[in-house]
Design a protein around this motif. Structure first.
Motif, PDB file in Angstrom:
ATOM      1  N   ASN A  32      -9.034  -0.597   1.606  1.00  9.61           N
ATOM      2  CA  ASN A  32      -7.844  -0.272   1.408  1.00  9.61           C
ATOM      3  C   ASN A  32      -7.230  -0.527  -0.062  1.00  9.61           C
ATOM      4  O   ASN A  32      -6.109  -0.247  -0.254  1.00  9.61           O
ATOM      5  N   TRP A  58      -9.020   4.005   4.249  1.00  6.83           N
ATOM      6  CA  TRP A  58      -9.009   2.776   5.088  1.00  6.83           C
ATOM      7  C   TRP A  58     -10.009   2.896   5.913  1.00  6.83           C
ATOM      8  O   TRP A  58     -10.666   3.861   6.268  1.00  6.83           O
ATOM      9  N   ASP A  74      -6.825   8.046  -1.217  1.00  5.79           N
ATOM     10  CA  ASP A  74      -6.850   6.595  -0.842  1.00  5.79           C
ATOM     11  C   ASP A  74      -7.817   6.701   0.432  1.00  5.79           C
ATOM     12  O   ASP A  74      -8.374   7.545   0.892  1.00  5.79           O
ATOM     13  N   SER A 109     -17.617   1.371   2.741  1.00  9.97           N
ATOM     14  CA  SER A 109     -16.525   1.443   1.968  1.00  9.97           C
ATOM     15  C   SER A 109     -16.781   2.030   0.601  1.00  9.97           C
ATOM     16  O   SER A 109     -16.205   2.661  -0.034  1.00  9.97           O
ATOM     17  N   LYS A 153       0.984  -1.055  -0.028  1.00 10.19           N
ATOM     18  CA  LYS A 153       0.057  -0.063   0.013  1.00 10.19           C
ATOM     19  C   LYS A 153       0.827   1.027  -0.330  1.00 10.19           C
ATOM     20  O   LYS A 153       1.870   1.440   0.704  1.00 10.19           O
TER      21      LYS A 153
END
Ligand code: GTP
Length: 664
Positions: free
Chosen positions: A385, A261, A259, A329, A118
């Motif tokens: 992620n 998470w 991004d 998400s 990542k």
């Protein structure tokens, strides 16, 4: 277009730095409700209310955007990016020396395998010639599978350090990542690492960078990330060579989601790059992609851990989470633009990212079918992620309910599997990787299938299908000349077609081959490393669909196909694979009360067969030889019993047998 791993169109920094056209030019005033944004700046308000700022915030607040530098490190795998990142973090006082190794490799699997999966980001403060600079370092993965992570990181950067190992020189991924960075208009600073090694040959590395990339190597910095030698020269070089981001903190917010998470307590945390305006707790933001509105709960920087700030301003890279938290998400779409509610009409959303394409597919099933909900939850959290994984539910007769997962490559797939196990303790069965197949129907329609169960039956194939195709990649392989013969042999054995061969120094070869992706995912890396003692490196880009004689190979147990095991493969592979399957499966199936026939077949054509003999319970043992009627009766009864067992759901095969069979 580059890479099966590479989306076609990225938001480029070049685009971002280009001045806006007059039609695009947006007024410096903000949304109706907020006449002058910066009067609402929390810094401004904090001063008014004399709320004390932390020393770090005081420093950041005083830095104008002209003294921001957003950069990443571009390199081949293992050339030392993470080690160099640690040194930079230490030099800027972000972490204490020797405090933590590979700070940016936060995932266990990254630490264990020593690879970055990542991309992580970190903010640093650096005083140069009496003035503070705000640096954002984005650590990027070097492995070919993670190309999308690299490209995503580039969109937040103005420049990059092009890092090359002094003993290995330029490698396949250095070449690929260079072109990606170059295409996005990033300013590149050449860096030669590992100069401490006895085998280091920095001159050769510099010469390769000059001749392969036409870089001005006079600006190159020679370092040892391990010992720290000369690393202090890098920061001034970053400041002098990498341009500052362009943005206007007084405009309405334009926030790119880079991004995300998941945190159990805070919900989805967004890593963002602020292009214009500023954002603080209490702001109401709206997503251009979904139209959903959120109230900002906290903003902050990665320093190197989440460090709350009262504001994030144009040019900065930082995190945002909402209160109430973002729970799903799916709402965090990477590449989405956020702005303040009320400013939608004043802000043009950023171009965003194109969805990466999955090229390697596996099916995943929980070992215990009761664990399905837990596995689903775990996969969903990991998807937060890693947006490049695709997921579809599927069910198999043999293995129950599970998922079909799509990955960018085999390493990507195995890292995902490791992460599932490490982070969620899920115990899963994964089928071997497969690649998509394209069907050209006789009526001119085309369809791409990623699941072998959608492969047309024999009759449909004959009547309705015009052509089958499989994906090819253009592979670039670099290695020392002495292995040329072996590498060519390997490529030919894998149905490769040579495209070109070049020498880029007296002893290094760049070989280009058209290879079927199916061969590449079948441990081609492993075989290549094996035949070159680990000296070869490979990179590949998507090339084309080619007509191919692909077929569906099935495993049959007493004539019933085991759906989870079937695969679409090239016809040249069927006899080898078929034999392998039946032999291996036989090892894991226990003897039953009846005969079990294991076959590998293409349509009605059986390729390989194994038989497991039944236990023959000696029902006659206690009988006197003359008792013929009784004898016959007992034998009949035994036969009945066998019939019944066979008829009831056919062979009962322990889950563990599949696990053992599918294990690599
Ligand atoms: P990925 O994250 O997998 O792309 O690797 P990376 O480029 O981040 O490499 P990493 O920093 O993990 O370093 C790879 C290996 O090289 C590690 O064993 C480091 O200790 C070693 N290494 C890094 N820099 C130096 C150096 O300057 N000298 C020597 N001798 N070894 C180094």
């Amino acid at each position: 277009m580059r890479g099966c791993l590479q989306p076609a169109r990225w938001l480029t920094t070049a685009t971002l730095r280009r001045p806006l056209l007059s039609s695009q030019r947006l007024p410096a005033i903000s949304c109706n409700q907020h006449p002058r944004l910066f009067h609402h700046s929390p810094i401004f308000q904090a001063r008014q209310s004399s709320k004390p700022l932390s020393p770090v915030e005081e420093r950041i607040d005083a830095i104008p955007i002209e003294r921001y530098r957003n950069f990443c490190i571009v390199a081949h795998v293992d050339h030392g990016k993470s080690t160099l990142s640690d040194r930079l973090l230490e030099l800027t006082g972000t972490i204490k020396a020797g405090e933590n190794k590979q700070v940016l490799d936060k995932l266990d699997v990254e630490r264990e395998r020593g690879i970055t999966v990542k991309a992580q980001t970190c903010t640093m403060l650096y005083n140069y010639e009496g003035e503070d600079y705000l640096l954002h370092l984005i650590d990027t993965p070097g492995h070919v599978d993670f190309r999308t992570e690299v490209s995503r990181s580039y969109a937040s950067c103005g420049g990059a350090l092009l890092l090359v190992d002094a003993s290995q020189g330029v490698q396949a991924q250095t070449v690929a990542n260079f072109y990606l960075a170059f295409a996005q208009g990033l300013t590149l600073v050449p860096v030669v690492n590992k100069v401490d090694l006895p085998s280091a040959d920095p001159d050769r590395a510099l010469e390769q960078m000059r001749s392969t990339f036409e870089l001005d190597v006079d600006k190159a910095v020679l370092v040892s990330a391990k010992t720290g030698r000369n690393v202090q020269e890098l920061l001034p070089s970053i400041i002098k060579n990498i341009p500052a981001p362009i943005g206007d903190a007084t405009k309405p917010p334009r926030i790119l989601l880079v991004d995300s998470w998941y945190s159990t307590y805070k919900g989805v945390i967004l890593l963002t790059r602020i292009f214009d305006g500023e954002v603080k707790a209490g702001d109401q933001l709206v997503s251009f992609a979904t139209g959903l509105k959120y109230i900002v709960g906290e903003v902050g920087i990665m320093y190197p851990n989440q460090t709350p700030q009262s504001v994030l301003r144009a040019g900065q890279v930082g995190y945002i989470y909402f209160n109430p938290g973002m729970k799903r998400s799916q709402e965090a779409k990477i590449g989405d633009t956020f702005t303040k509610v009320g400013c939608e009409k004043l802000v043009e959303p950023l171009p965003g990212f194109e969805e990466p394409k999955s090229m390697v597919f596996v099916a995943a099933y929980p070992v215990d079918s009761n664990d399905f909900p837990h596995l689903e939850e775990s996969i969903n959290q990991l998807l937060l992620n890693d947006r490049s994984v695709t997921m579809q539910k599927e069910s198999s007769e043999a293995l129950g309910a599970g998922f079909r997962l799509g990955f960018l490559g085999t390493l990507h797939c195995s890292v995902f599997e490791d992460r599932l196990r490490q982070e969620h303790g899920a115990s899963i069965i994964l089928t071997p990787p497969t690649v998509p197949c394209k069907i050209i129907w006789k009526d001119g329609e085309e369809s791409i299938i990623t699941n072998p169960s959608h492969f047309p039956e024999e009759d449909t194939l004959r009547v309705k299908v015009d052509e089958l195709q499989e994906p090819y990649v253009l592979a670039t392989i670099t290695f020392p000349e002495e292995y040329l013969g072996r590498v060519m042999e390997l490529c030919e054995a894998n149905r490769g077609e040579q495209v070109s061969m070049e020498f880029f120094t007296a002893t290094q070869v760049i070989l280009k081959y058209q290879l079927p992706l199916a061969q590449l995912v079948d441990d081609f890396f492993g075989k290549l490393k094996g035949s070159t003692k680990g000296y070869a490196s490979i990179d590949y880009e998507e090339s084309e669909w080619r007509k191919s004689n692909v077929v569906k190979l099935q495993l049959l147990v007493n004539k019933i196909p085991v759906d989870a095991v079937s695969r679409v493969v090239h016809s040249s592979q069927t006899s080898r694979l078929g034999r392998q399957w039946v032999t291996k499966f036989k090892e894991h199936v226990e003897r039953q009360m009846f005969e079990v026939i294991i076959q590998a077949a293409v349509g009605r054509n059986v390729i390989a067969r194994e038989t497991i003999k039944p236990y023959r319970k000696d029902v006659l043992a206690k009988l006197h030889a003359s008792d013929i009627t009784r004898r016959r009766k007992l034998l009949e009864k035994q036969k009945e019993g066998r019939k019944r067992l066979k008829a009831v759901g056919n062979v009962v095969i322990d889950h563990k047998a599949f696990q053992a069979f599918l294990a690599k």
